[in-house]
Design a protein around this motif. Structure first.
Motif, PDB file in Angstrom:
ATOM      1  N   ILE B  80      65.176  30.210  19.412  1.00 43.33           N
ATOM      2  CA  ILE B  80      65.388  28.975  20.181  1.00 43.33           C
ATOM      3  C   ILE B  80      65.766  29.383  21.606  1.00 43.33           C
ATOM      4  N   CYS B  81      65.278  28.598  22.552  1.00 39.49           N
ATOM      5  CA  CYS B  81      65.458  28.945  23.961  1.00 39.49           C
ATOM      6  C   CYS B  81      66.933  29.161  24.292  1.00 39.49           C
ATOM      7  N   ARG B  82      67.202  29.482  25.533  1.00 33.16           N
ATOM      8  CA  ARG B  82      68.543  29.928  25.844  1.00 33.16           C
ATOM      9  C   ARG B  82      69.466  28.831  26.393  1.00 33.16           C
ATOM     10  N   ILE B  83      68.886  27.842  27.000  1.00 26.41           N
ATOM     11  CA  ILE B  83      69.744  26.841  27.669  1.00 26.41           C
ATOM     12  C   ILE B  83      70.735  26.152  26.724  1.00 26.41           C
ATOM     13  N   PRO B  84      70.364  25.837  25.491  1.00 29.12           N
ATOM     14  CA  PRO B  84      71.377  25.164  24.661  1.00 29.12           C
ATOM     15  C   PRO B  84      72.529  26.097  24.322  1.00 29.12           C
ATOM     16  N   SER B 106      66.086  12.561  26.692  1.00 35.88           N
ATOM     17  CA  SER B 106      64.964  12.799  25.802  1.00 35.88           C
ATOM     18  C   SER B 106      63.995  13.744  26.496  1.00 35.88           C
ATOM     19  N   ILE B 107      64.016  15.002  26.114  1.00 32.61           N
ATOM     20  CA  ILE B 107      63.099  15.980  26.706  1.00 32.61           C
ATOM     21  C   ILE B 107      62.430  16.801  25.619  1.00 32.61           C
ATOM     22  N   CYS B 108      63.192  17.144  24.584  1.00 35.83           N
ATOM     23  CA  CYS B 108      62.621  17.925  23.485  1.00 35.83           C
ATOM     24  C   CYS B 108      63.607  17.864  22.330  1.00 35.83           C
ATOM     25  N   ASP B 109      63.222  18.427  21.190  1.00 34.87           N
ATOM     26  CA  ASP B 109      64.078  18.328  20.010  1.00 34.87           C
ATOM     27  C   ASP B 109      65.339  19.189  20.111  1.00 34.87           C
ATOM     28  N   VAL B 110      65.304  20.209  20.956  1.00 34.83           N
ATOM     29  CA  VAL B 110      66.481  21.076  21.076  1.00 34.83           C
ATOM     30  C   VAL B 110      67.616  20.318  21.767  1.00 34.83           C
ATOM     31  N   ILE B 111      67.305  19.688  22.873  1.00 35.59           N
ATOM     32  CA  ILE B 111      68.347  18.937  23.586  1.00 35.59           C
ATOM     33  C   ILE B 111      68.700  17.675  22.804  1.00 35.59           C
ATOM     34  N   ARG B 112      67.708  17.100  22.152  1.00 36.18           N
ATOM     35  CA  ARG B 112      67.969  15.951  21.284  1.00 36.18           C
ATOM     36  C   ARG B 112      69.023  16.327  20.235  1.00 36.18           C
ATOM     37  N   PHE B 247      61.004  23.229  34.246  1.00 37.77           N
ATOM     38  CA  PHE B 247      61.665  21.937  34.384  1.00 37.77           C
ATOM     39  C   PHE B 247      62.963  21.832  33.587  1.00 37.77           C
ATOM     40  N   CYS B 248      63.246  22.828  32.761  1.00 41.04           N
ATOM     41  CA  CYS B 248      64.475  22.700  31.962  1.00 41.04           C
ATOM     42  C   CYS B 248      65.344  23.932  32.148  1.00 41.04           C
ATOM     43  N   GLU B 249      65.172  24.923  31.289  1.00 42.01           N
ATOM     44  CA  GLU B 249      65.942  26.157  31.486  1.00 42.01           C
ATOM     45  C   GLU B 249      65.504  26.757  32.823  1.00 42.01           C
ATOM     46  N   GLN B 250      66.462  27.088  33.648  1.00 45.65           N
ATOM     47  CA  GLN B 250      66.128  27.532  35.000  1.00 45.65           C
ATOM     48  C   GLN B 250      65.893  29.039  35.063  1.00 45.65           C
ATOM     49  N   SER B 334      57.011  29.737  31.980  1.00 45.92           N
ATOM     50  CA  SER B 334      57.622  28.893  30.950  1.00 45.92           C
ATOM     51  C   SER B 334      58.769  29.640  30.305  1.00 45.92           C
ATOM     52  N   THR B 335      59.742  28.866  29.911  1.00 41.18           N
ATOM     53  CA  THR B 335      60.851  29.435  29.167  1.00 41.18           C
ATOM     54  C   THR B 335      60.354  29.901  27.804  1.00 41.18           C
ATOM     55  N   SER B 336      60.794  31.063  27.384  1.00 42.17           N
ATOM     56  CA  SER B 336      60.442  31.508  26.037  1.00 42.17           C
ATOM     57  C   SER B 336      60.902  30.464  25.032  1.00 42.17           C
ATOM     58  N   PHE B 337      60.086  30.212  24.052  1.00 43.46           N
ATOM     59  CA  PHE B 337      60.373  29.269  22.953  1.00 43.46           C
ATOM     60  C   PHE B 337      60.463  27.812  23.413  1.00 43.46           C
ATOM     61  N   CYS B 338      59.962  27.528  24.587  1.00 50.85           N
ATOM     62  CA  CYS B 338      60.026  26.137  25.060  1.00 50.85           C
ATOM     63  C   CYS B 338      58.787  25.390  24.580  1.00 50.85           C
ATOM     64  N   ASP B 339      58.974  24.563  23.572  1.00 48.25           N
ATOM     65  CA  ASP B 339      57.844  23.828  23.003  1.00 48.25           C
ATOM     66  C   ASP B 339      57.102  22.972  24.028  1.00 48.25           C
ATOM     67  N   PRO B 340      57.817  22.121  24.771  1.00 49.97           N
ATOM     68  CA  PRO B 340      57.058  21.266  25.700  1.00 49.97           C
ATOM     69  C   PRO B 340      56.190  22.092  26.649  1.00 49.97           C
ATOM     70  N   ALA B 341      56.782  23.071  27.295  1.00 45.85           N
ATOM     71  CA  ALA B 341      56.028  23.830  28.305  1.00 45.85           C
ATOM     72  C   ALA B 341      54.892  24.615  27.663  1.00 45.85           C
TER      73      ALA B 341
HETATM   74  S1  SF4 Z   1      62.753  21.689  27.175  1.00 46.88           S
HETATM   75 FE1  SF4 Z   1      62.259  23.764  26.633  1.00 46.88          FE
HETATM   76  S2  SF4 Z   1      63.829  25.030  27.596  1.00 46.88           S
HETATM   77 FE2  SF4 Z   1      64.575  22.931  27.547  1.00 46.88          FE
HETATM   78  S3  SF4 Z   1      65.813  22.816  25.713  1.00 46.88           S
HETATM   79 FE3  SF4 Z   1      63.762  22.089  25.242  1.00 46.88          FE
HETATM   80  S4  SF4 Z   1      62.711  23.871  24.444  1.00 46.88           S
HETATM   81 FE4  SF4 Z   1      64.528  24.601  25.527  1.00 46.88          FE
END
Ligand code: SF4
Ligand code: SF4
Lengths: 435, 391
Positions: B80-84, B106-112, B247-250, B334-341
């Protein structure tokens, strides 16, 4: 065209008659799909969570579920090659392998489990329910098929409740977007009474499904609610909810389970009836499909039965009372979507799992964390700790993938499971000593 | 005109960027009793509503490459990406202990899912998953969205302990319109004269907007534009590229600098999208919540986290950005493991292919340390662009 059904008699084919029946249903369904070009039937692709099967049937459309196709490819050990194919074409190694299995299969000619080519969809019904990946998946398919794509957004149940704003939003989408486009694509006029009929049938089968899943509360449990559960949910999560076939299947399955219950028997496994029930587990997360039998064997060889699972709620959560309701047809479709497991907040999931551990008198929680699936997986480590804390029962964590064989390490999983069972034993004897 | 130099302004913004204790936001809160701070994550929340409540919206974009993650890794699997995890670290380590509420858009399931984790981990802090419509008809998505915003307003009123009037919101919209205009000017300057306003500086200036009160931030942006335009800086033989996927993890600041060092003028990007999400002014007459909703539905950015209902339109935002900025290529970072990107990337790449726009792609994490491979890849890309345009 109604799929042909061979009536299996409970007394003839004792244990796995329901499985035979389900196989026939599935085969007939895949035949319907692959014969669509000849029969002229139109095809709607959609997802298991938020599957509006009753509505799809109102337009005489055949329901094609790419997730189920990916599962079939996984069980048949074809998904690995499909995934590699998609990755070679530029899809990232990091993303959901259902998507890549589907795309790889498409690139290889879209051959279904019956060996025949699956038809291109006439419409993509993007029911955006509980999983962000769905949104991208169908954008990817739309690029290929260039067919109408209907979007239905299910708001997330973040605060543990369904608000009127959510229901109104969904009903409006159904009325103003989903239904008119389905009418256009199919050429069939929408008839709400037809929908009501199907919903009535859904509720009937749902009653039996809940009964069956709740037999897991018995000791021993006559069912395995994860490995066996995956078969049990097949028809109702797939293309059969709202049909007579589903009613018949669940009634039949119920009789079968009742019979085992009456005899005090455990679940039926691929190697025959389960012997002694030593461990009762609740499992969170989807299974691994590429080594499904091997994975299951690691449980039944140790006498571990899964008495309740969250995965059997991904296509609809019925055990807290929700039923499709013919008197509130569109509202109840909305509520159905809102309630699917992956659309529930993390605190709701924690509550549900604690509740299962308590009500089903389980020894603990096992989480199968799926690399592909952020919807399920993000937060599972916290879920594990919370459930442990609240129930006082041990929990364990294993990591696999749904359909990517590269992420199933049998030795690791087995080791983890063995030490988990030891932990359960220790907890038991510790408890005994303390009491 | 304050007469501040570029380096003074950039140094000030870099200090804010480096400060993982959010001192400036803490001081803002301390300065007056009763002040409240509401944190929010990418990608977009209507900050106007928080501002209208008299509160400070505080953007949280993970921990960057300077945060030592001690607890966060225990909450997330390796895939899972790093930002969370760095955000959890910020929370668990007490760095967000002054924050009165957190919004998880609402951006992706991780932040959700993080929204629910926050509720579980910090039960006394207000936390809300902020849902937005992915359908864009006024009567459907619009009505839903105004309903969601009204619900948020109601919660904010409870936290603030006072009513938030439509006039309050109108005033806040105006303040943010001013901020949007300033940022649009900065992007225009960068697109025109990227040597005068390099991305690595502009990025810090924009990011300051996550922690500063908006009025102050607008001033910083304007000061920077004035100072950057006035300073004589050499024009290099760089190639103009657009960066997308961040657009998410910087990315680490070093990554942006490395791209510049390898010969890229980054003329557009999708960093800190919240500050540019709504395009142009939001009207201040009439129902302000409705106006915010209209802007969201009809005049907002395109990105991977958003559904594009029109197949023909899919990815065209990128083609248009290339044309508008005179870019010669696109870098998918793209962020590693970032589904949207990562799920979106192949679709966008096909669009670019059809438009004859060259691109490269790589992945990063907010704490990526090794820049050499990225530098080499970008350098080769720049060379090939030059060869291509010379041919
Ligand atoms: S948008 Fe991408 S980088 Fe951001 S939390 Fe979701 S999967 Fe991780
Ligand atoms: S991310 Fe999870 S829920 Fe979504 S399609 Fe993949 S496996 Fe299914």
């Amino acid at each position: 065209m109604k799929p042909s059904v061979v009536k299996a008699q409970p007394q003839d084919v004792l244990k796995d008659a329901s499985m035979i029946k389900q196989k026939q249903m599935m085969a007939a369904h895949y035949d319907r799909l692959t014969q669509a070009p000849e029969t002229g039937a139109k095809v709607a692709s959609t997802f298991v969570p938020g599957n509006l099967n009753e509505l799809i049937m109102c337009f005489d459309l055949v329901n094609n579920l790419p997730e189920v196709n990916a599962i079939q490819s996984g069980l048949r050990k074809q998904s690995g090659a499909y995934i590699m194919e998609a990755e070679r074409a530029g899809h990232s190694e990091d993303v959901c392998t259902y998507v890549k299995s589907d795309i790889g299969m498409m690139m290889k000619g879209n051959i279904g489990p019956n060996g025949k080519k699956l038809p291109d969809p006439d419409v993509l019904l993007l029911s955006y329910t509980g999983c962000f990946t769905f949104l991208k998946w169908f954008e990817l398919l739309r690029e290929q098929y260039k067919c109408p794509t209907i979007f239905l957004q299910t708001p997330y149940m973040a605060d543990g409740k369904v608000t009127p704003n959510m229901i109104q939003y969904m009903v409006k989408q159904l009325k103003e977007d989903v239904i008119p486009t389905l009418e256009q694509v199919s050429g069939v006029k929408f008839d709400i009474d037809r929908l009501r009929e199907y919903l009535k049938k859904s509720a009937q089968a749902e009653d039996d499904l809940v009964y069956i899943l709740q037999t897991g509360k018995n000791k021993p449990s006559p069912i395995d609610a994860y490995f066996g559960g995956i078969y049990y949910i097949g028809p109702i999560f797939g293309a059969f909810r709202g049909t007579d076939d589903a009613i018949e299947y669940y009634r039949f399955l119920r009789e079968e389970v009742d019979e085992r219950l009456a005899k005090g028997l455990g679940p039926v496994t691929p190697d025959g009836p389960m012997a002694e029930e030593k461990y009762r587990l609740v499992v969170e997360g989807p299974p691994n499909y590429t080594s499904f039998r091997q994975f299951w064997k690691m449980f039944y060889d140790e006498g571990a039965t899964v008495v309740a699972s969250s995965y059997t709620k991904v296509g609809g959560t019925y055990d807290f009372g929700f039923r499709h309701d013919p008197d509130r047809p569109l509202e109840s479709l909305a509520e159905y979507c809102l309630g699917v497991y992956t659309n529930r907040s993390l605190p709701m999931r924690i509550d549900m799992l604690c509740n299962y551990i308590n009500e089903y008198e389980a020894d603990g929680l096992l989480i199968n964390s799926i690399k592909s699936c952020n919807s399920f997986s993000a937060g599972q480590l916290l879920i594990m700790r919370e459930v442990e804390k609240r129930t006082g029962k041990p929990a364990a964590f294993i990591e696999t993938d749904l359909v990517d064989p590269r992420y199933f390490s049998a030795a690791n999983v087995k080791n983890r499971l063995e030490s988990y069972f030891q932990m359960v034993e220790q907890k038991r004897s510790g408890k005994g000593a303390a009491a | 005109m304050t007469g501040k130099t570029v380096s003074e302004i950039v140094a000030y913004c870099e200090d804010l960027f480096d400060d993982l204790n959010f001192t400036s936001a803490r001081e803002w809160k301390k300065a007056k009793p009763g002040r409240k701070v509401i944190g929010y994550m990418p990608i977009y929340v209507p900050r106007e509503l928080i501002h209208a409540a008299g509160m400070l919206p505080l953007g949280i974009m993970g921990g960057g490459d300077n945060l030592e993650v001690i607890h966060g890794d225990a909450y997330y699997q390796s895939y899972i990406c790093r930002i969370p995890r760095s955000t959890v670290e910020l929370g668990v380590s007490g760095r967000l202990d002054f924050v009165d509420g957190m919004l998880f858009p609402s951006i992706c399931d991780v932040i959700r899912n993080l929204s629910g984790m926050w509720k579980t981990m910090f039960p006394h802090v207000y936390s809300k998953y902020f849902d937005v419509p992915q359908t864009y008809k006024d009567e459907i998505g619009g009505v839903f969205y105004t309903g969601e915003m009204r619900e948020l307003l109601h919660d904010l009123e409870e936290i603030a302990g006072h009513e938030i009037t439509d006039d309050d919101i109108r005033a806040s919209i105006e303040v943010y319109n001013e901020n949007r205009r300033a940022i649009a000017e900065l992007y225009a300057l960068r697109a025109q004269k990227p040597w005068q306003a390099p991305a690595s500086e502009a990025y810090l200036v924009i990011r300051a907007g996550l922690v500063l009160p908006v009025e102050e931030h607008t001033k910083v942006v304007r000061d920077y534009i004035a100072a950057a335009a006035a300073e004589e800086r050499p024009l290099k033989d760089n190639s103009r590229v657009i960066l997308t996927g961040m657009f998410c993890e910087q990315p680490p600041l070093n990554l942006i600098k490395s791209l510049e060092l390898s010969g890229c003028y980054i003329v557009d990007d999708d960093f800190v999208l919240v500050s540019r999400w709504l395009i142009g002014d939001v009207p201040t007459e009439g129902d302000p919540v409705h106006n915010l909703s209209q802007a969201f539905l009809h005049r907002s950015m395109s990105t991977a986290a958003k559904y594009e209902p029109n197949q023909v339109e899919k990815g065209q935002f990128l083609v248009r950005a290339v044309k508008a900025t005179g870019a010669e290529g696109v870098i998918f970072a793209s962020t590693s493991f970032c589904d949207p990107a990562l799920l979106d990337r192949p679709i966008l790449q096909n669009v670019l292919k059809q438009a004859g726009i060259p691109y490269i792609a790589f992945k990063y994490a907010e704490n990526s340390g090794q820049m050499q491979p990225i530098r080499e890849q970008a350098g080769t890309f720049v060379d090939s662009i030059k060869l291509w345009s010379a041919a």
